[in-house]
Design a protein around this motif. Structure first.
Motif, PDB file in Angstrom:
ATOM      1  N   ARG A   1      66.783  10.877  -4.924  1.00  0.00           N
ATOM      2  CA  ARG A   1      65.343  10.798  -5.134  1.00  0.00           C
ATOM      3  C   ARG A   1      64.989  10.842  -6.620  1.00  0.00           C
ATOM      4  O   ARG A   1      63.991  10.245  -7.049  1.00  0.00           O
TER       5      ARG A   1
ATOM      6  N   ARG B   1      64.772   7.409  -8.294  1.00  0.00           N
ATOM      7  CA  ARG B   1      63.489   6.729  -8.023  1.00  0.00           C
ATOM      8  C   ARG B   1      62.376   7.311  -8.884  1.00  0.00           C
ATOM      9  O   ARG B   1      61.558   6.575  -9.452  1.00  0.00           O
TER      10      ARG B   1
ATOM     11  N   ARG C   1      60.260   5.294 -11.921  1.00  0.00           N
ATOM     12  CA  ARG C   1      58.814   5.104 -11.792  1.00  0.00           C
ATOM     13  C   ARG C   1      58.016   5.993 -12.742  1.00  0.00           C
ATOM     14  O   ARG C   1      56.802   5.835 -12.866  1.00  0.00           O
TER      15      ARG C   1
END
Length: 513
Positions: A501, A504, A508
């Motif tokens: 996670r 990601r 971003r």
């Protein structure tokens, strides 16, 4: 005056007796109710279960087939011709095994499945799927070298593609009316309202709250948000289950009395009993029968030597290997920092670690050299920002940060020197964010002593639950709650989930400033 006081006490006692009597009577009606067999146990149950499972099943099939096709394309560059027969045969075999293996790991219909548990189960299912194909090929004698490399590479790809595909499928259909399964919450007060908010805020779990059944309608604040979700007293259970085709129920433990669970389980196929104990681990627990009663077996993984040795081994392998791999990037940042801002390249700060020991945590310097003076002057000129600083110990538009520092922070690249802390054993790749050894760390120590006691049981980390849950967009109290959740539920699987996670989140730039 004394007479008036006595009348007030008598009135209050009478009200409390009437309240207790009403609640008791409501519970008795609830227990004596004999709900009819709900329609959800028939074709509606099968239809809703199939609707919930279909997107996830499609995502699994596409992910496994995609991983295999990608691997075959990569290997085919070294082959004289593209093996179409092998592609067709293995794709059919993989699809058939997915239909057999994935349900065995509890991945369908997938409603209410914790994302961390789903991550573990999907990786295990993908591993078994490709393992069975290898065994089948070996047994049948259909085995050539390129097939071995293709399946091995495909399995590696599937470890990332399957969890990502399931996550994407959930996000794609979570707001469709036909996908989530109806959920009924049975209970009173803050616990029931908390369960309602939790499921409303997590639509990707595949459970859609239809409302709350409580023992007494006056418990609910007519002006509050919970009032619109109140459906009625417990003796309305039979009709509400039929009306909403309820497949799941959350039964708050404080609401349970003798016979309540039997009544609910005779009406709803899936019932979760929400216990009233705070602080227990919520992942990886097992039920344990004792004297005919169900209990919760809590395994304290922090006391088990093997998982801790595995965690430290992973840190060393990733720390040393990763450090060597990105050494050119580290050197580049060193040069840029030196050229764009006067002062040292690295910044070190005292932090509390395991067992409360203090260590120096390293970062690339992202602020000006006289950061303390700049901050004090800025807060003096902008007193309206003092509250933000006192609350979160961070400023969204921090005047101390250089232009290069903003880039490093936004991408989290300023954390790279902490690889040295990981190799030394001061930190881990995954763990609670280390607490600052100064005024900023006092709220953790003084206002949350139990949280600090938990924190000192583990090695702090570069990334953790806080980083994947909003980072700087969360409050200090939420950070402590996330730290506590990680420590209570720690396992190598949780670490792996957080690492995936984190990629990601970093790409971003979520919650970074």
């Amino acid at each position: 005056m004394d007479q008036g006081h006595g009348v007030a006490e008598a009135t209050q006692t009478t009200i409390e007796q009437l309240y207790d009597s009403a609640v008791t009577e409501s519970h008795q009606r609830f227990e004596e109710a004999s709900p009819a067999r709900p329609k959800s146990k028939g074709w509606r149950y099968i239809s809703q279960t199939a609707s919930t499972a279909a997107p996830l099943l499609a995502a699994d099939l596409l992910a496994v087939a995609g991983a295999f096709l990608t691997a075959l394309l990569a290997v085919s560059f070294f082959l004289p011709e593209f093996p179409l027969l092998f592609l067709g045969r293995q794709t059919a075999a993989l699809s058939a095994i997915v239909l057999l293996v994935f349900p065995l790991f509890g991945l369908y219909p997938g409603a209410g499945l914790n994302p961390i548990v789903e991550f573990r189960q999907s990786i295990m299912a993908a591993t078994m799927t490709f393992g069975l194909v290898v065994v089948a090929n070996s047994t049948l004698g259909m085995w050539r070298p390129f097939e071995f490399w293709t399946l091995g590479l495909a399995w590696t790809f599937s470890l990332a593609l399957v969890p990502l595909a399931r996550m994407a499928a959930r996000r794609l259909v979570c707001k469709k009316k036909w996908w989530p399964q109806p959920l009924l919450i049975i209970g009173d007060g803050p616990a029931a309202e908390g369960a309602l908010r939790s499921y409303l805020n997590q639509p990707t779990l595949g459970l859609k709250p239809v409302g709350i059944i409580g023992s007494y309608q006056e418990h609910w604040d007519e002006s509050g948000d919970s009032s619109k979700w109140y459906l009625g007293p417990p003796d309305d259970l039979e009709g509400l289950v039929k009306e909403h085709n309820v497949l799941w129920a959350i039964l708050v433990m404080d609401f349970v009395s003798r016979g309540t669970i039997n009544v609910v389980t005779s009406a709803v196929p899936n019932v979760v009993v929400l216990n009233s104990f705070d602080g227990l681990p919520s992942l990886w627990n097992r039920t344990q029968e004792c004297l005919g009663r169900p209990g919760i077996q809590v395994q304290e993984r922090l006391l088990l030597p093997l998982p801790r040795v595995l965690k430290r081994s992973m840190d060393l392998v990733l720390g040393i290997g990763g450090g060597l791999l990105i050494s050119p990037l580290l050197l580049t940042f060193c040069v840029l920092i030196k050229l764009t801002s006067p002062g040292p390249i690295f910044y070190k700060q005292r932090r509390f670690g395991r067992d409360g020991e203090v260590f120096w945590m390293w970062k690339f310097r992202s602020m000006v050299s006289n950061a303390d003076e700049v901050l004090q002057d800025y807060l003096d000129r902008h007193p309206e920002l003092r509250e933000e600083w006192d609350r979160d110990h961070k400023l969204k538009n921090d005047p101390r940060v250089t232009w290069l520092g903003r880039i490093l922070r936004k991408t989290s690249l300023d954390e790279l020197p902490q690889l040295w802390n990981v190799i030394r054993g001061d930190m881990s790749f995954v763990g609670p964010r280390p607490i600052v050894d100064n005024e900023e760390g006092r709220p953790y120590l003084e206002e949350h002593p139990e949280g600090y006691q938990q924190y000192t049981r583990v090695v702090p980390g570069i990334t953790g639950m806080w980083q994947i849950s909003g980072r700087n967009l969360t409050t200090y109290g939420e950070r402590i709650r996330l730290d506590s959740y990680y420590i209570r539920n720690w396992s190598p699987w949780l670490d792996l989930y957080i690492l995936v996670r984190t990629i990601r989140v970093v790409l971003r730039g979520e919650g970074a400033y």
